[in-house]
Every structure is written in structure tokens, then in C-alpha cells.
Design a protein around this motif. Structure first.
Motif, PDB file in Angstrom:
ATOM      1  N   ILE A 155       2.936 -11.616 -26.550  1.00 22.68           N
ATOM      2  CA  ILE A 155       1.989 -12.652 -26.138  1.00 22.68           C
ATOM      3  C   ILE A 155       1.056 -12.181 -25.028  1.00 22.68           C
ATOM      4  N   VAL A 156       1.625 -11.754 -23.915  1.00 13.93           N
ATOM      5  CA  VAL A 156       0.828 -11.494 -22.713  1.00 13.93           C
ATOM      6  C   VAL A 156      -0.084 -10.286 -22.888  1.00 13.93           C
ATOM      7  N   ASP A 157       0.448  -9.163 -23.326  1.00 10.60           N
ATOM      8  CA  ASP A 157      -0.373  -7.960 -23.452  1.00 10.60           C
ATOM      9  C   ASP A 157      -1.500  -8.135 -24.472  1.00 10.60           C
ATOM     10  N   PRO A 158      -1.249  -8.665 -25.684  1.00 15.14           N
ATOM     11  CA  PRO A 158      -2.375  -8.894 -26.593  1.00 15.14           C
ATOM     12  C   PRO A 158      -3.405  -9.882 -26.031  1.00 15.14           C
ATOM     13  N   LEU A 159      -2.959 -10.878 -25.303  1.00 13.93           N
ATOM     14  CA  LEU A 159      -3.882 -11.833 -24.697  1.00 13.93           C
ATOM     15  C   LEU A 159      -4.756 -11.161 -23.642  1.00 13.93           C
ATOM     16  N   VAL A 160      -4.174 -10.315 -22.827  1.00 14.60           N
ATOM     17  CA  VAL A 160      -4.941  -9.600 -21.805  1.00 14.60           C
ATOM     18  C   VAL A 160      -5.935  -8.639 -22.449  1.00 14.60           C
ATOM     19  N   VAL A 161      -5.522  -7.931 -23.487  1.00 14.73           N
ATOM     20  CA  VAL A 161      -6.432  -7.019 -24.186  1.00 14.73           C
ATOM     21  C   VAL A 161      -7.584  -7.799 -24.806  1.00 14.73           C
ATOM     22  N   PHE A 162      -7.294  -8.931 -25.436  1.00 14.38           N
ATOM     23  CA  PHE A 162      -8.326  -9.771 -26.036  1.00 14.38           C
ATOM     24  C   PHE A 162      -9.326 -10.252 -24.991  1.00 14.38           C
ATOM     25  N   LEU A 163      -8.816 -10.755 -23.877  1.00 12.55           N
ATOM     26  CA  LEU A 163      -9.704 -11.242 -22.820  1.00 12.55           C
ATOM     27  C   LEU A 163     -10.507 -10.109 -22.202  1.00 12.55           C
ATOM     28  N   ASP A 164      -9.889  -8.976 -22.018  1.00 13.98           N
ATOM     29  CA  ASP A 164     -10.573  -7.833 -21.420  1.00 13.98           C
ATOM     30  C   ASP A 164     -11.722  -7.344 -22.296  1.00 13.98           C
ATOM     31  N   ASN A 189     -13.359  -9.056 -24.649  1.00  8.91           N
ATOM     32  CA  ASN A 189     -14.411 -10.072 -24.752  1.00  8.91           C
ATOM     33  C   ASN A 189     -15.203 -10.198 -23.461  1.00  8.91           C
ATOM     34  N   ILE A 190     -14.550 -10.064 -22.331  1.00 11.24           N
ATOM     35  CA  ILE A 190     -15.279 -10.110 -21.065  1.00 11.24           C
ATOM     36  C   ILE A 190     -16.192  -8.897 -20.947  1.00 11.24           C
ATOM     37  N   ASP A 191     -15.709  -7.732 -21.363  1.00 12.05           N
ATOM     38  CA  ASP A 191     -16.550  -6.534 -21.329  1.00 12.05           C
ATOM     39  C   ASP A 191     -17.752  -6.686 -22.244  1.00 12.05           C
ATOM     40  N   LYS A 192     -17.550  -7.211 -23.447  1.00 10.07           N
ATOM     41  CA  LYS A 192     -18.664  -7.418 -24.379  1.00 10.07           C
ATOM     42  C   LYS A 192     -19.697  -8.372 -23.788  1.00 10.07           C
ATOM     43  N   TYR A 193     -19.227  -9.463 -23.212  1.00  6.48           N
ATOM     44  CA  TYR A 193     -20.135 -10.434 -22.617  1.00  6.48           C
ATOM     45  C   TYR A 193     -20.873  -9.834 -21.428  1.00  6.48           C
ATOM     46  N   TYR A 194     -20.171  -9.087 -20.608  1.00 10.97           N
ATOM     47  CA  TYR A 194     -20.782  -8.504 -19.424  1.00 10.97           C
ATOM     48  C   TYR A 194     -21.841  -7.475 -19.812  1.00 10.97           C
ATOM     49  N   TYR A 195     -21.543  -6.600 -20.787  1.00 16.22           N
ATOM     50  CA  TYR A 195     -22.493  -5.577 -21.174  1.00 16.22           C
ATOM     51  C   TYR A 195     -23.692  -6.168 -21.902  1.00 16.22           C
ATOM     52  N   LYS A 196     -23.475  -7.233 -22.687  1.00 22.55           N
ATOM     53  CA  LYS A 196     -24.580  -7.914 -23.360  1.00 22.55           C
ATOM     54  C   LYS A 196     -25.523  -8.543 -22.338  1.00 22.55           C
TER      55      LYS A 196
END
Length: 135
Positions: free
Chosen positions: A114-123, A125-132
Motif C-alpha cells: 500500500i504505502v510504497d506504491p502510493l508514494v511512488v504514484f504521488l511522486d 504525478n507531482i513530478d509530472k505536474y511540476y515539470y509541466k
């Protein structure tokens, strides 16, 4: 409060207070000294569990506290809703015991599924949003 403590602890409490008064130490200073000695012992004494030679238990405890923090965040925002369920607090306590027990390795399983896949997913998506946003 003083009367209750004196009655419940009897002569030990009275003797400690008499000794503190004879030396010229106030009651609150005695409590500060006791807490300071306990903190010093926990950091530097035999109870300093962080300084173990085997690092496997350190990793398990870090995983446990990470899982606990994630559950605390979820619980913080959803407790008003979930508290209406009759068995919520019992199930929550049982799940925390499941995470805690070394026999079940619940925190490691919860972290990996649960936790590790959730952190990877958030990381990602945040990187994609930030770079966009910054291009």
C-alpha cells in the motif's frame, strides 16, 4: 492532589519529600531531575535501542512508523466519518497490533503493498505536474 499521592504512596512519598525538603529542593525541581535522568538514560543508557549492532530491526521499525504515519494521516481526515461505525476503534486497534507484531510482519506487508506504491504514484504525478508547470 498532594493528599491523594501521600495517601496512596504512603511512607515512600513522605520520605522522598522530607529528604527533598531537608536538602532544600522543591517538589517541582525533583520531578524535573527525575525526568532529565530518565531522558538521559533512554538516550545514552542501556535502553538506547537505536544503537543495536543488527540494523534489520531498525529497518522494520522505520517501516512500522512510516505505516503508522500514513494511517494517522488517513485517520485524521476521516475519523469524523469512520467513528460512526460501531467497531471502528476495535478494528483500528487490532490493525495497529497486526502492524506492530514481529510474528505477522504486518508493517512490512502493508508498506510493500500500500504505502510504497502510493508514494511512488504521488511522486511521479507531482513530478509530472511540476515539470509541466515550469516548462
Amino acid at each position: 492532589m498532594h493528599n491523594f499521592l501521600a495517601q496512596s504512596h504512603g511512607t515512600i512519598f513522605d520520605m522522598a519529600m522530607q529528604y527533598a525538603e531537608s536538602v532544600g529542593i522543591q517538589r517541582d525541581q525533583v520531578s524535573y531531575l527525575v525526568f532529565a535522568l530518565a531522558a538521559f538514560y533512554l538516550v545514552f543508557g542501556g535502553a538506547a535501542a537505536i544503537r543495536t549492532k543488527d540494523t534489520d530491526d531498525d529497518t522494520v521499525w522505520l517501516i512500522y512508523w512510516t505505516c503508522f504515519a500514513v494511517l494517522y494521516l488517513v485517520d485524521f481526515f476521516s475519523e469524523a466519518i469512520l467513528s460512526f461505525f460501531p467497531l471502528y476503534y476495535i478494528l483500528k486497534a487490532c490493525f495497529l497490533v497486526y502492524l506492530y507484531l514481529p510474528q505477522t510482519q504486518g508493517s512490512v506487508m502493508f508498506y510493500e503493498t500500500i504505502v510504497d506504491p502510493l508514494v511512488v504514484f504521488l511522486d511521479t504525478n507531482i513530478d509530472k505536474y511540476y515539470y509541466k508547470k515550469n516548462q
